[in-house]
Structures are given as C-alpha cells and as structure tokens.
Scaffold this active site. Sequence first.
Site: not given
Length: 1023
Positions: A36, A38, A151, A410
């Site tokens: 993951h 970001d 997420d 996000h």
Amino acid sequence: MGPLCWLPLFTHLVLLLPPGTWPRGPIRVFVVPHSHMDVGWLYTIKENMHLYVKDVYATVVQELTLSRHRRFISVEQEYFRLWWDYYASGKQKNQVHRLVASGRLEFVIGGQVMHDEAVTHFDDQILQLTEGHGFLYETFGVRPRFSWQVDPFGASATTPTLFALAGFNAHVISRIDYDLKEAMQKAQELQFVWRGSPSLAKRQEIFTHVMDKFSYCTHGPVTWEDSLFSAELIQNGFDPEDREFYFDLKNHMQVLVKDMKLRATWFRTPHVLWPWGCDRTFSNATLQFTNMDRLLDFINMWTFKHGVTVEYATLSTYFNAVHAHRDVWQVRDHRDFLPYSSAPSEAWTGFYTSRSRLKGLARRASALLHAGESMFTRYMWPAPRGRPDPGWALRQLQKLRWAVSEVQHHDAISGTEAVHVSDMFVKHLNVGMQVVHKLMTSIVLKGTQRPAALQGRVSPPAPPAPRGTCVSRGSQQHVKPALCAGPESEGYLAVVYNPLAWTVTTIVNLTLGFSTVNVTDETGRPVSTQDLQVQKSKELPSKYVLYMLTTIPGLSYRRYCIRPTKEDQEHGQITRITMPVPSRFPLRRRGRPRPSCMGLVSVTNECYTVFLDQDTNLMHSIWDRQSGQTVLVDQEFLEYEVHGNIDRGPVSDNYKFRPKHRAKPLWEVVRMEVVRGHLVTEIRQYFYRTVKAKNYSYAIYTRLAHVPRGRDQELLCHRIEQEYWVGPLERNQEVILRTRTDLRSGQVLHSDSNGYQMQRRPHRTFATNSIARNYYPMVQSAYIEDQRSRLVLLSEQAHGVSSQGEGQVEVMLNRRLWNNLTLSLLYNLTLNEVSTIHPVFWLLLGPQKEMTSLRPRAGLALQHRPVVVLANLSKADLNWSTPQPEAVTLPPSLHLQILSIPGWNYSSNHTEHLRNLHKGRHRKPKADLRRVLLRLHHLYEVGEHPSLSRPVRVNLKALLRGLGPVVAVEERSLTGTWNVSELERWRWRTKDRGGSRPPGPQGPVVTIRPKEIRTFFIHFGKQ
C-alpha cells in the site's frame, strides 16, 4: 528442498492440532501480495520514491522473474509511472512487459491514485482513472478489470458505478461502519452485487467484495521486512534437525491456518481472499517471497489433514474462482457506506472539512482544467491558428491533469496528510494552474506574455471568480479589428470564456484601480450602463469592484475593453455610472428577543425577497415570488469545542470529529450593511466575538442579482449567492454555519454523492457520538424540504453537512486542531492553521419540481463559472482576424463533461495497438491530435422530472460541426481504453437476473438516457 525432507516436520505439527478444529470441505486460499503506497500522507511523493517505492518495484520485478508461481498487484500508477520513467532500466522494463503479459504482475484500479470516496467530485475521479488507464494501455496494452479501494474512509455508491463503466468485473472495499461489517460477517453478506445508481441499476451493476475485519493488512506475524525464519536459511538451505527453525515455522503455520479457517466462515464460497502486505511493505521482496514460499509449501504438503490449500494470486485469479462458483448473490441498492465509524466514539467525519483551503483549491484547479481543455480543443484544432504550439499546449495541460489527479488521493484532498505534504499538493496545483492560465491567455491574446497584475478575486495564479451563470439564448457576435486601438489606451482587455455547453447569462466582477469606467464590447459599441455597476471594494479601500452583465454562447468567449472614463474626442460621449452607497445599521447584541415584522428590511429581485431583522441584524425570512411561499430563515456561526489532549478524553483530529458538547454561538454582536445597486444588491453581516472587539471574526456577504427585462434570468435570478469569511479560528475549534428554517423536514437531509447523485440522510440516534455520526459529506449540494418548499445549498467545494434539528441544516466550514497524538507529534499531522477562508455557497428556494429542475444546472453553473483572462490594454493584441468557431449548445438536461485532446498515441483498434507495441516497444509515436475525447452526462434521474428526465437524442456531428468535419465516432468505455462493442463484463447471478448495458449503436446520433455517462472518440478529418 523436496517434499520428503519436510515430512517429519509436518507430521509432528499436524498431530499437535486438536481434533475437530477444521471445518469440513476444502478451503482454497488466494494469497495476494501487495504494497500500500500512499501518494502523500506522511511523506511527499519524492520522499516516498526515495524511501521505499523504487526498491519495492525493483525487488518485486526481480523476484517475480525468478519464480513463475509468484504474483503481485500494483495499484497507484503515479508511483509506478515515476519508477518506470526515472528509475527502471531497459532490462527491468523488458521484464515487466513479460510479467504483465503472463499475468504475474497485475495492475488493479489503474488510476493515478486510490482516490478518496467521500469528498472527491466524480469528474476528478474519472480524470485520475483516465490518466492512469491511458498510461497502462499505451505502455502495455492492458486494461484493469478489478478495483482495490481498501483504504478510503467509507465507500461511495458513485465509485462502483464508475468502475462498472470503466469495464471492471469486481470491486473491493474495506472501510465501512464497524457494527455493520460485524453483522455482515456473521450473515456471510460481505459479497454482493451493487447497483450504485438507481437509474442505471442492472445495466451498471458490479460484484463487490467487502474485506473482513482484518482489512488489507496481513493479520499475523507473516510480513517480513528485516529477517528470515533462520539467519542461515538462504545460504545453507533447510536442516531437518534445526529444532529452532521447526518451532518458528510451526508458529507461523498455526497462525495462518487458524486465520484462514476463521475468514472462510465469513464468506459463502470456499474461496478466501488473503491480502499479504500493508503500508510500505515489500521494499525487500527477496526476504518476503523467500519466507512465504517455504511457508506456503509447508501448508500445502498437509492439505489432506487440515483442508486448506494456499497459492499466490492476483485479483483475477481470485474473482475467476468466485465467479465460477455460480452462486446467486444478493443485490444492494444505491445506498452508500458513509459515514464511516471504526468504533462507537470514532466517527471519521472530520475529514469532510479538513484543510478547507486545499479542498477549495483542488476544485478550482479542476474547473480551470475543464475550461482549458475545451478552449484548447475548440480554438487550436484541427490546425493551430498561430500560437501556441500543440505539443507545448499538451504539456501544460498534462501538468494540471496530473496535479488534479494526485490530489484526489485518499490522504490528500481529504486533508489527512502532514503539513509539508499538503504544501506539496498546493504547489503542484498552483504550478499547473499557472501554466494552463498562460495557455488560455496565449489562445485568446496574441503578443501578451503574461496576464495583467490583478487585484482581489482575479489575481493569478487562479483565474478570476466571476459571480453567477444563467442559461440564456444569446447570439454570436463578430469581432471588429479596430477594437481597443489607440496609442494612449489605458485600462484592461477582459476576455470572458464560458466553459459550459449552454448559453449563459452571468455577472462578472473585476477589481479595478479607478471608479469611473467606460466599457466597450467586441463590436466596438459601449456596454449599456444598465449592464454595469461600480462600487467601493470592501476588502481593498483604494480599489473598486466592477460588476458586468454578459451573455456568452456555449464554449465561447466575449471580449471587452475597460478604460477609465474620458470624454471621447471623436463622439463627445461620457459614460457615467452612479456608485451605490451602503446603508449601515447599528450593532446588535446576540440574544435579544425578536419583535414583530415591523422591524424588517427587504431586499428584492425578480425571484425572491429576502427579509432582514433590524433588531438582530440577522436574516429573518425568504419569500419565493413564484410560489408565494414565505419560509422563515436565519443564519449564524457556531462552534464545536473539542479536546486536544488525549489524557482528557477523545480528541478530534484530521480524520475524526469528536465534539465535547453541542455547538455554541461564537459571536456577541453583529453589524449589517446593505449596498443597493441596480445590477447587484449586497447584504453584509459582520460578526464580532465580543462587544469590545475592533475586528470582526466572521462575515456573510449575500448577493441578489437584478436582471434587466429581455435577458434570460432563470438561474441568475433564482439563487441567493453567499460568501463566508471565516477566521482566523482559535485552537481546537470547529466552526459551522447553521441555517434554521420553519420547514417540517423531519430531520431528513439529502446530500450529494460525489456530485453525481443524491443520498437520503435521515437523522439517526446513537448511544454515543451522535452528533459526529450524523455528519455527511457534501461535495456539491444538500437540501432539506417539506411538502411546500425545498431549500437547496450549493457549494463550490466539499464540506461536512448535518441536520441536527428540525428544519435545520448546518455546514462545517473550517477546523483548527492541535493534539498530542503520536502522528501529530512525529509528523506534524495537524490542522493548526490560522488562515482565513472564503467559501462560496448558493441558496435556492422554491417548490420541489422547480428545485429539481434548477439544482443540477445551478450546481454546474457554480462549479464552472466563466474564466476571465485580463491583460493591460497597452500590451494586448487580440487575434482579431480569426472568428470564433460556432457555439456548442446541448439540451438543458445534458452536460458536456469533457471535450479534450488527450494526446494519446495508441490506436483505437486494440489488435492494431498490440501489434504496434510488439513491433516498436522502445519507440514513442506522436500524439494523435485528430482524436477528441468527448464525454456527455445526463443530469437527471429516472422519473425525477416530467420533461428533463427523458432520454435525449444528440447528433454529435451537428453538435461539433464548428470544430471541423467529423469522419468517425466511436463509443468507448469511461476511460477510453475499450471500444464498447468489444467490452464484455462478467454477469453475476442474482434473483432478478441483472446484467450490463448492451452497447449502443456506433454512429453520430446517440440517445443519452437518465444518469448515463457516455464517452466517445471523435475523429476529425483535415479541413
């Protein structure tokens, strides 16, 4: 190491398992490796690339190449594209091509980012998907078929609809309310067919998988970033006598099998999706895969005992197995999973408003990009007319496309990133806006190197913010070369561009340094004084504001010369405009009882009368002239106080909203002024914290437009424009504007889902944290209503919205927070800003039918207000010799969502594109400038309006004839990578036999049905 060498160890471990532990039937576990990443959050993009991203892709590609049974999914294309362009070697690129072709490396979602689902606009969701999909298709010829929205903080019903339109077969989400997820787990309802749009329903349904309570991070000690099972494992191989290694492996095996068995009880099929990875994992993929290889082999050796098989997988592998199971699935309607709470006292509703300035900037950047794309397509195609160079222009647009795309992440537009990361997003947006503004200037002005230095709302880098837009039927004006000529010209040349595919009537406001003004239009004629108003600037005492009424056809512009008033030597004319004088009212203290209507002051236009109470200096009521209904309305600022010290109780942070008690007024006195002009009347209300305060802390500026007879006034008249000045705030304060009415709303609020559709939000009662759990995202609009009237709020950016009482609607405008949470202290993940914000809202009031008609179009009029390009007259030189193309005009129920030259180089024919990729992998073809991306959106739901909800038939050749000869029309998937005639999505069995929409006819005449979003490639021939 062969299977027989493991036998003594497996026998020993299986004997340790208690009888009856495993359920009957084989369980097939799909281990999905992922990292993951970001795009922002705690570190900037550049920092993340250096810290781990480049290592993840380098080592994953290496390890996938070494073993054919390994798999990996890649999500965020912003990072992969940067690695591909700046870090990957030629050898690594060849390896990636082979891995993608064999299915060992799979791209899921495929957008630039994993977008937020609560506060993003669906236009921008589509943009970031389109950018990522275009890169993947150009580079590899692949098109993602699955999502991985694991997420974002809640799940919108708009996102599954868009993914279905993009050709996805299944959708993965994770963060939904903790209590709802628990109930769905027990009932084995974590998988369902989601029909996210009530109008599209079966035609754009998608199979949806909700991750169980362990979410997307590996549950258990099986993510290795620093060590192997045994220090000598790789060098010396496996030693059956190494009892320490046996014990270590036994523990891992027990954890995994127990976890997999538990998860299997929550799903209806024997197939278990088991995510392996978490945030920033796989920076050392060698360690990860070496350990997991041995553990998976170990489990599979004893499948006949514990009934579990494990394998590396991608989402394709997993969902193929689920689809083949041929189960009959339940159907979920268009309800979303918002708001999201992770615990009773942890409502993730604060981020709906966090970093309000960034939210506003992101939406203005998106609107400018929309305008820049259509202007470039309209005025630079099919052959450049002078400046600018098409290649240079596409590069400028690309900068803003990527900046707007990445801020949809996000942990970006949500306001949940560290301060220095937020600064990065702001910088990228500002740079992109500057270059696109420069592009637009170069299209409409020749010889002007930079826009004029402007004041107030029209200062670069952002374009000016004109006030108001209304549908109207205007006529095309032709340009005279002599306009603005003269060696002693002073003042400005203003070019006002309408980015909507309707004729609009709008009032533009410009800040000037002179109070007497002479305005001439592009024909050289003076603009009537009835269409002009000048008044003192309330922000800059030495400046003046010019209001100018104009009518502009769709995707066209009007040009004006604005000079200080001088006697015209040739004609002996002077244009004089009377400047309105403010009426000032005495300070009023909060809490005084309201008397009868004898103390009311009225402000009236052709649609509304707004009554103001002289005894309180607050709004009293609004009379809707058309219906004859009067609704009591007042507004005031209040604050929620929150904790900042975790030792004193739950704290509010960037994500969560935890008020200590109900909202309290934060002002003691209010002052009021009314500035009555013939074009605009402005009501100014200034709120002071204390009686002795010298400076106001909050303000409401309310404007009503007066449209002269003979001009279309539907949208311009039917709105009450409001601009709020908020701040600076005190620490740990969350400020709202509450609007109270006498509407019998039943505490039912309606708010929009990403600007695409409306959701009904009834007030719910909770044992704890009821205030925060009744907050919802408002991306563009919200309303309350009763049988007689509907009050609509339209916003230019995302906010949190709630109805905490009968007939009430409150909007959270800004937050200033500091706390001592670990993330705040280590990474400055705070909202401790002291700046002032200026959000803009429009209020609409009237019967439900009329508001149903006006709300979607008024929302677009606010979102896509005209762009003003301003230049000094002494430096400007218009492209007078080139007439404007014919206006683009759509029916009122349709919106031109995009008109763009993407600059993609791939062939529209998939087979031909794959052949070209195979032939010239290392060559980069030129961009196709004759292929235009067109996307149309029907604004209304089925049955929502008696006439506007009908299907609309459009001839695309006729619509775009001003651009040139159309030689072909192709209907494409949402992001353009599929020809819809070739796109086949999986059908999932439901009781009512759902399915995808069949492809429409391939031709220039199309029928757009309610809420449809239709995407086309328009191919133009040479003129």
